[in-house]
Motif scaffolding. Structure first.
Motif, PDB file in Angstrom:
ATOM      1  N   LYS A   1       0.837  -1.203   0.000  1.00  0.00           N
ATOM      2  CA  LYS A   1       0.000   0.000   0.000  1.00  0.00           C
ATOM      3  C   LYS A   1       0.874   1.257   0.000  1.00  0.00           C
ATOM      4  O   LYS A   1       0.507   2.274  -0.597  1.00  0.00           O
ATOM      5  CB  LYS A   1      -0.924  -0.017   1.224  1.00  0.00           C
TER       6      LYS A   1
ATOM      7  N   THR B   1       0.808   5.776   5.967  1.00  0.00           N
ATOM      8  CA  THR B   1       0.738   4.372   5.550  1.00  0.00           C
ATOM      9  C   THR B   1       1.988   3.621   5.988  1.00  0.00           C
ATOM     10  O   THR B   1       1.901   2.473   6.446  1.00  0.00           O
ATOM     11  CB  THR B   1       0.557   4.291   4.024  1.00  0.00           C
TER      12      THR B   1
ATOM     13  N   GLU C   1      -0.667  14.004  -0.354  1.00  0.00           N
ATOM     14  CA  GLU C   1      -0.337  12.650  -0.818  1.00  0.00           C
ATOM     15  C   GLU C   1       0.912  12.121  -0.118  1.00  0.00           C
ATOM     16  O   GLU C   1       0.983  10.936   0.232  1.00  0.00           O
ATOM     17  CB  GLU C   1      -0.151  12.627  -2.338  1.00  0.00           C
TER      18      GLU C   1
ATOM     19  N   ASP D   1      -0.129  11.020   3.243  1.00  0.00           N
ATOM     20  CA  ASP D   1      -0.770   9.705   3.155  1.00  0.00           C
ATOM     21  C   ASP D   1       0.287   8.598   3.118  1.00  0.00           C
ATOM     22  O   ASP D   1       0.142   7.567   3.784  1.00  0.00           O
ATOM     23  CB  ASP D   1      -1.642   9.593   1.896  1.00  0.00           C
ATOM     24  N   ALA D   2       1.347   8.815   2.343  1.00  0.00           N
ATOM     25  CA  ALA D   2       2.416   7.821   2.243  1.00  0.00           C
ATOM     26  C   ALA D   2       3.114   7.643   3.590  1.00  0.00           C
ATOM     27  O   ALA D   2       3.385   6.514   4.016  1.00  0.00           O
ATOM     28  CB  ALA D   2       3.416   8.216   1.152  1.00  0.00           C
TER      29      ALA D   2
ATOM     30  N   GLU E   1       0.581   4.565  -2.423  1.00  0.00           N
ATOM     31  CA  GLU E   1       0.521   5.954  -1.939  1.00  0.00           C
ATOM     32  C   GLU E   1       1.661   6.787  -2.520  1.00  0.00           C
ATOM     33  O   GLU E   1       1.463   7.961  -2.868  1.00  0.00           O
ATOM     34  CB  GLU E   1       0.547   5.987  -0.407  1.00  0.00           C
TER      35      GLU E   1
ATOM     36  N   GLU F   1       0.733   7.813  -5.929  1.00  0.00           N
ATOM     37  CA  GLU F   1      -0.219   8.925  -5.937  1.00  0.00           C
ATOM     38  C   GLU F   1       0.494  10.248  -5.690  1.00  0.00           C
ATOM     39  O   GLU F   1       0.151  11.270  -6.302  1.00  0.00           O
ATOM     40  CB  GLU F   1      -1.317   8.686  -4.902  1.00  0.00           C
TER      41      GLU F   1
END
Length: 102
Positions: A33, A74, A67, A70-71, A37, A40
């Motif tokens: 995942k 994650t 983004e 988010d990475a 990310e 993205e």
């Protein structure tokens, strides 16, 4: 970092554990995942630069930052899913990087 971040990391890990289990296939998906990310974030940067002439400028630096966040989040969840304290791992990484600076 704000304690609410670590609480959110642990809460998401718990929610994923309950929903999807904790075996190696699930852990593999959580690690992969991060690649999604990162892709993205790369796509947002391409959009911020307007590198696709067909689309033009489609993103802002704030979009890219979101983004990247988010990475990062994650990655922290994946670290916790390994059974490792993400806060400690991040602190150790920061110390390692800091020690390399002149």
């Amino acid at each position: 970092m704000d304690e609410s971040i670590w609480e959110s990391v642990r809460a998401l890990r718990g929610w994923l554990d309950n929903a999807n289990g904790t075996g190696d296939p699930e852990l593999t998906c959580r690690i992969l995942k991060l690649t999604e990310e990162a892709g993205e974030a790369a796509g947002a940067w391409i959009g911020a630069l307007g590198q696709n002439p067909r689309k033009g400028v489609t993103h802002t630096r704030d979009d890219v930052a979101a983004e990247l966040a988010d990475a990062a989040f994650t990655a922290l969840v994946a670290i916790e899913s390994l059974g490792v304290d993400a806060h400690g791992a991040l602190r150790g990484c920061a110390a390692k990087v800091r020690s390399r600076l002149p």
